[in-house]
Structure formats: C-alpha cells, structure tokens
Design a protein around this motif. Structure first.
Motif, short mmCIF file in Angstrom:
data_model
loop_
_atom_site.label_atom_id
_atom_site.label_comp_id
_atom_site.label_asym_id
_atom_site.label_seq_id
_atom_site.Cartn_x
_atom_site.Cartn_y
_atom_site.Cartn_z
N ASP A 195 0.84 -1.21 0.00
CA ASP A 195 0.00 0.00 0.00
C ASP A 195 0.87 1.26 0.00
O ASP A 195 0.63 2.19 0.75
CB ASP A 195 -0.94 -0.02 1.22
CG ASP A 195 -0.17 -0.10 2.54
OD1 ASP A 195 0.97 -0.59 2.54
OD2 ASP A 195 -0.71 0.35 3.57
N HIS A 196 1.90 1.27 -0.84
CA HIS A 196 2.85 2.40 -0.88
C HIS A 196 2.17 3.67 -1.40
O HIS A 196 1.07 3.62 -1.95
CB HIS A 196 4.07 2.02 -1.71
CG HIS A 196 3.75 1.58 -3.11
ND1 HIS A 196 3.43 2.47 -4.10
CD2 HIS A 196 3.66 0.35 -3.68
CE1 HIS A 196 3.17 1.82 -5.22
NE2 HIS A 196 3.31 0.54 -4.99
N PRO A 197 2.84 4.84 -1.22
CA PRO A 197 2.15 6.11 -1.51
C PRO A 197 1.79 6.37 -2.98
O PRO A 197 1.06 7.30 -3.26
CB PRO A 197 3.14 7.19 -1.02
CG PRO A 197 4.12 6.49 -0.15
CD PRO A 197 4.15 5.06 -0.57
N ARG A 198 2.27 5.55 -3.90
CA ARG A 198 1.77 5.70 -5.27
C ARG A 198 0.46 4.96 -5.45
O ARG A 198 -0.17 5.04 -6.50
CB ARG A 198 2.75 5.12 -6.28
CG ARG A 198 3.90 6.02 -6.62
CD ARG A 198 4.76 5.25 -7.60
NE ARG A 198 6.09 5.77 -7.66
CZ ARG A 198 6.50 6.62 -8.60
NH1 ARG A 198 5.68 7.03 -9.53
NH2 ARG A 198 7.73 7.03 -8.61
N ASN A 199 0.10 4.17 -4.44
CA ASN A 199 -1.16 3.45 -4.52
C ASN A 199 -2.30 4.18 -3.82
O ASN A 199 -3.34 3.59 -3.50
CB ASN A 199 -0.99 2.02 -3.98
CG ASN A 199 -0.32 1.12 -5.02
OD1 ASN A 199 -0.38 1.41 -6.22
ND2 ASN A 199 0.30 0.06 -4.59
N HIS A 200 -2.09 5.47 -3.59
CA HIS A 200 -3.16 6.35 -3.10
C HIS A 200 -3.06 7.63 -3.92
O HIS A 200 -1.97 8.06 -4.25
CB HIS A 200 -2.96 6.72 -1.63
CG HIS A 200 -2.85 5.54 -0.72
ND1 HIS A 200 -3.94 4.88 -0.23
CD2 HIS A 200 -1.76 4.90 -0.24
CE1 HIS A 200 -3.52 3.88 0.54
NE2 HIS A 200 -2.20 3.87 0.54
N TYR B 37 -7.50 1.72 -5.28
CA TYR B 37 -7.12 0.84 -6.40
C TYR B 37 -5.91 0.03 -5.99
O TYR B 37 -5.33 0.28 -4.93
CB TYR B 37 -6.82 1.67 -7.66
CG TYR B 37 -5.77 2.76 -7.45
CD1 TYR B 37 -6.15 4.03 -7.05
CD2 TYR B 37 -4.41 2.49 -7.61
CE1 TYR B 37 -5.20 5.02 -6.83
CE2 TYR B 37 -3.46 3.48 -7.39
CZ TYR B 37 -3.85 4.73 -7.01
OH TYR B 37 -2.91 5.70 -6.78
N ASP B 38 -5.54 -0.94 -6.81
CA ASP B 38 -4.36 -1.78 -6.56
C ASP B 38 -4.39 -2.42 -5.16
O ASP B 38 -3.49 -2.24 -4.35
CB ASP B 38 -3.07 -0.96 -6.74
CG ASP B 38 -1.87 -1.87 -7.05
OD1 ASP B 38 -2.08 -3.09 -7.19
OD2 ASP B 38 -0.74 -1.36 -7.12
N LEU B 39 -5.45 -3.16 -4.89
CA LEU B 39 -5.60 -3.84 -3.60
C LEU B 39 -5.22 -5.31 -3.76
O LEU B 39 -5.92 -6.05 -4.44
CB LEU B 39 -7.05 -3.72 -3.10
CG LEU B 39 -7.59 -2.29 -2.99
CD1 LEU B 39 -9.06 -2.32 -2.55
CD2 LEU B 39 -6.76 -1.47 -2.00
MG LIG Z 1 0.25 0.37 -7.95
#
Ligand SMILES: [Mg+2]
Ligand SMILES: Nc1ncnc2c1ncn2[C@@H]1O[C@H](COP(=O)(O)OP(=O)(O)OP(=O)(O)O)[C@@H](O)[C@H]1O
Length: 421
Positions: free
Chosen positions: A313-318, A333-335
């Motif tokens: 859940d890194h900061p590009r995934n928010h 997204y990207d869960l």
């Molecule tokens: Mg991603």
C-alpha cells in the motif's frame, strides 16, 4: 551519424476541467545544478496564468503564480509531473520501443503515450497535439495480452505481417504507472486499465484483485469499479479509469496526484520516514474539499489494507483527483492480499499509528483523532470491518471467480491473528 542530444526542456499541456482538448500551460526544463544534481524548473505561461479557468497542476507545490519553480528532489521532476509519467512497466515498453540506452527522465515523459494518468501531457511543440480519439477496444485484449507476455519474458513480439514492431508496442504502450503489465482499453462504457496476469504469478491476480475491490466496497471503502474479461482462456482485470469521463467530443480528464507527491516523498529508503497515513491525513485535511469525509475514508482504507495484508500500500497506490477545481481522495485501487507467514506481526508500507507500520487494530486506533474520528466511532469501524473481512472474504472471492485452490493460497492474508493482539 552524430546523434542529437536529448532535449532538456518541454511544454506541459493540460486538459482544463470539463474540456476534452489540451491547452499549453507551462514550460518545464530539466538540467543539472553546479554539482551535477538534476535540477527541474517550471514556469507557467503568461497566457495560461491570464485565463480565468486556469488550474494549478497540484494542490501543494505548483500554485498558480508568475514565478520559476525549482526542485532538485526526485531527479528534478516535480511530483505532479512524475505522477503523469511512466513507472517500471511503462518504462519497459518505452525501452523496447526506443532502445535501452539510459534515458533521461524528460525522455520518458516525452515518449510516453497520451493515455497517462491525470490531466497533463508533454511535448516539444509550443502548441499541444490534438487529443487521441481512438483507443484500443476490448476486442484487442487477446493480442495485447500476447504482447505483454512477450515483453515480460523479454522475447520477440508476436509478429503480424501487417504491422511493424513499433506499432505493436504502441498498442500496449501505456504510461499508466505501476509494475504489472497493463494497457488502456475502451468499451461502450468508457476507458479501463487492463491488468494482465503474468505466467509466473502464484495465483490468478486478475480474479483476486477483482475480489478485493469488491470486498473493499462491501466493507465501506470507495474502490474503483472493476470487472473480468476472459480472452483465450486467460483472465484480464479491467479497472474503470476514474480520471476519465466520456463526453460527446472525447474524454474529460481529472487532474491527479499521488500521495507520494502530496507527501513530497520519494521512492528511496531514506524517504520512507514520510511514507505515512498519519502524515497523509494531515495533508489531505488541508487540501481536500471534503476533509471530514476523506479523512474517514482514508482511515477505512488503511484498516482494510491491514485486514487483507495489503503490504504493497505504498504512496503511489493512493491518489487525489480533481474533476473540477476541488481536490478529493480518489477511489481505492491496486488492492492485493499478501499471505505472509508471520502470524504476529505484519507491516504495512506506510506508518499507520504510534507503533509504526504494524498492521494491528490497536495501532490503527492510536492516531484516529487525526482522522477526525472520535474513539468510539473509530473502534466501531475497525470492529465492523474486521468481522466483515473475516466472515465474508472467502465467499466474495469465490463469487468473483477465484478458484478454491487460489482461495487457499491467499487465505493467510485475511484478518491474521496479529491484528487483534
Ligand atoms: Mg500500484
Ligand atoms: N482506476 C484508475 N483510474 C485512474 N488511474 C488509475 C486507476 N487505477 C490505477 N491508476 C493509476 O495507474 C497506476 C498503476 O495502477 P496499479 O497501481 O493498479 O498498477 P500496479 O502495476 O499493480 O502497481 P504496483 O507497481 O504498485 O503494484 C496507479 O499508480 C495510478 O496512478
């Protein structure tokens, strides 16, 4: 033949709120400072600043002002621009296209096709190109999957006598971020990100991610819409693009910035101190048009990630998006669940409480006030979500077409014992 030096500057174009075409907004220059450190400079154009409908590229850094913005962080590429550029997958496609020799960050921006996330675009001419009218249709998915497979395996592309290799690559070429093979496709409903399974995946990622997005929604998290398309016996996940909206004349675009940009953080290990939900919610409360709703939503999302062991859940995934002027938290997204071995302690990618990254109920609650949630309300959210995930993940996964075998493979990810310690 003497090859031309790579360009050191470009124009930045933007699709203004509600518009489907691009206008020129700024000039971006990427050089090096006296010590050879990459130095980025950005200046908004005077005519852009004079427009009543001009909007800034991001909500924190590049405010609308007649000044020269400079950065030496992030290879000289401002967060909002970097978010519009390719990541490891898009870079790989570009390298197949233009050759592997080291490319400057500006070249990656310039070579990436015009399907990038958000409302920005880049080019050398002072006037923007006409927006792309045609996208790959979902009919082409089998072919796109075959090209993606070849790129993943570093093999020759499947040959089609009618087209060149460059055209083949352009087909799959996407500047959407992320590492997983993907392409952008269109159907009657609009634009989707197609995420392909890889032959070396340990389970059917398309089905599992579809299940996680579904479970997230059922757990009270606003998650991107998704569906599965099966082509030639292979499943492909289609995630509806929330930064594009179909209009009569084309697509309206929302601006988009990642949490990485919002936190002014980088991918480097030194920057991980800033990878934090607690810092993110502070930023979010400052820039969001709906601070209370978005703070609570981020809290739910953080809990959900802890409950499915989504440790990626890194900061590009928010991200934040702005469809009009105002910024709000983008859908989740990207869960992806990670069935880790440890039963006591699992760490999220971002700090989530007093005890750091520990994916643990008490830790999540330790900073709930920053999410503007009274203690009792926060505990109720955690409790309800834990019961929901623990009690229903299996049924949701099976209903999403995850096989019984794959369900067993991912089972250890859900509501692990350490969450309750
Ligand atoms: Mg991603
Ligand atoms: N539904 C969407 N609408 C618009 N943009 C999206 C959407 N989903 C993802 N994105 C953008 O595309 C990027 C890549 O998507 P995603 O994170 O799903 O891919 P990934 O390859 O699995 O990433 P990672 O490398 O983090 O595993 C995201 O970082 C985000 O910028």
């Amino acid at each position: 033949m003497i090859s031309e030096p790579p360009p050191s500057e470009c124009f930045v174009y933007i699709a203004l709120p509600g518009a489907t075409d691009l206008v020129t907004a700024a000039r971006f220059e990427l050089t090096a400072d006296r010590n050879g450190i990459p130095l980025g400079r950005l200046v908004y154009g005077r005519s852009y600043l004079a427009r009543a409908d001009a909007v800034p590229f991001d909500p924190v850094e590049l405010t609308l002002a007649p000044r020269v913005y400079e950065t030496t962080a992030m290879q000289g590429v401002f967060g909002a621009l970097r978010d519009a550029g390719p990541d490891s997958w898009g870079r790989r496609v570009i390298e197949r296209h233009v050759g592997k020799t080291s490319r400057t960050e500006l070249e990656y921006l310039l070579h990436s096709p015009d399907d990038r996330a958000g409302a920005l675009a880049f080019g050398l001419p002072p006037r923007p190109p006409a927006p792309r009218r045609k996208f790959n249709q979902t009919i082409l998915l089998a072919k796109l999957q075959a090209i993606a497979d070849a790129i993943v395996a570093d093999k020759e592309l499947p040959t089609d006598p009618d087209v060149t290799q460059a055209e083949e690559l352009l087909l799959v070429g996407t500047s959407m971020g992320g590492a997983r093979p993907k392409a952008v496709v269109e159907d009657a409903d609009g634009l989707w990100i197609a995420k392909f399974n890889r032959p070396d995946d340990a389970w059917n990622h398309a089905r599992v991610e579809h299940a996680m997005l579904t479970l997230a929604r059922a757990s009270g998290v606003a998650a991107a819409e998704s569906k599965i398309s099966s082509v030639g016996g292979r499943d492909v996940l289609l995630v509806k693009r929330f930064d594009r909206e179909k209009a009569a004349a084309g697509y309206r675009r929302a601006r988009m910035v990642s949490a990485l940009a919002l936190l002014r953080a980088e991918d480097s290990p030194q920057s991980r101190e800033r990878w934090s939900y607690v810092l993110l919610v502070e930023e979010l409360r400052r820039v969001s048009a709906e601070p209370r709703e978005d703070a609570a939503e981020l809290f739910r999302r953080m809990c959900f990630n802890a409950l499915i062991s989504n440790t990626d859940d890194h900061p590009r995934n928010h991200a934040l998006i702005a469809k009009a002027r105002d910024w709000t938290l983008a859908p989740a997204y990207d869960l992806t669940p990670t069935p880790l071995v440890s039963l006591e302690r699992r760490d999220l990618a971002m700090i989530c409480g007093d005890r750091g990254r520990y994916a643990n109920g008490k830790n999540l609650l330790s900073q709930s006030a920053r999410f503007l949630l009274p203690n009792e309300e926060a505990s109720d959210i955690v409790e309800a979500m834990r019961n929901r995930v623990r009690g229903t993940w299996h049924d949701v996964a099976r209903a999403a077409g995850v096989s019984q075998k794959d369900s067993e493979r991912i089972a250890a990810a859900f509501a692990y014992p350490g969450f309750d310690l």
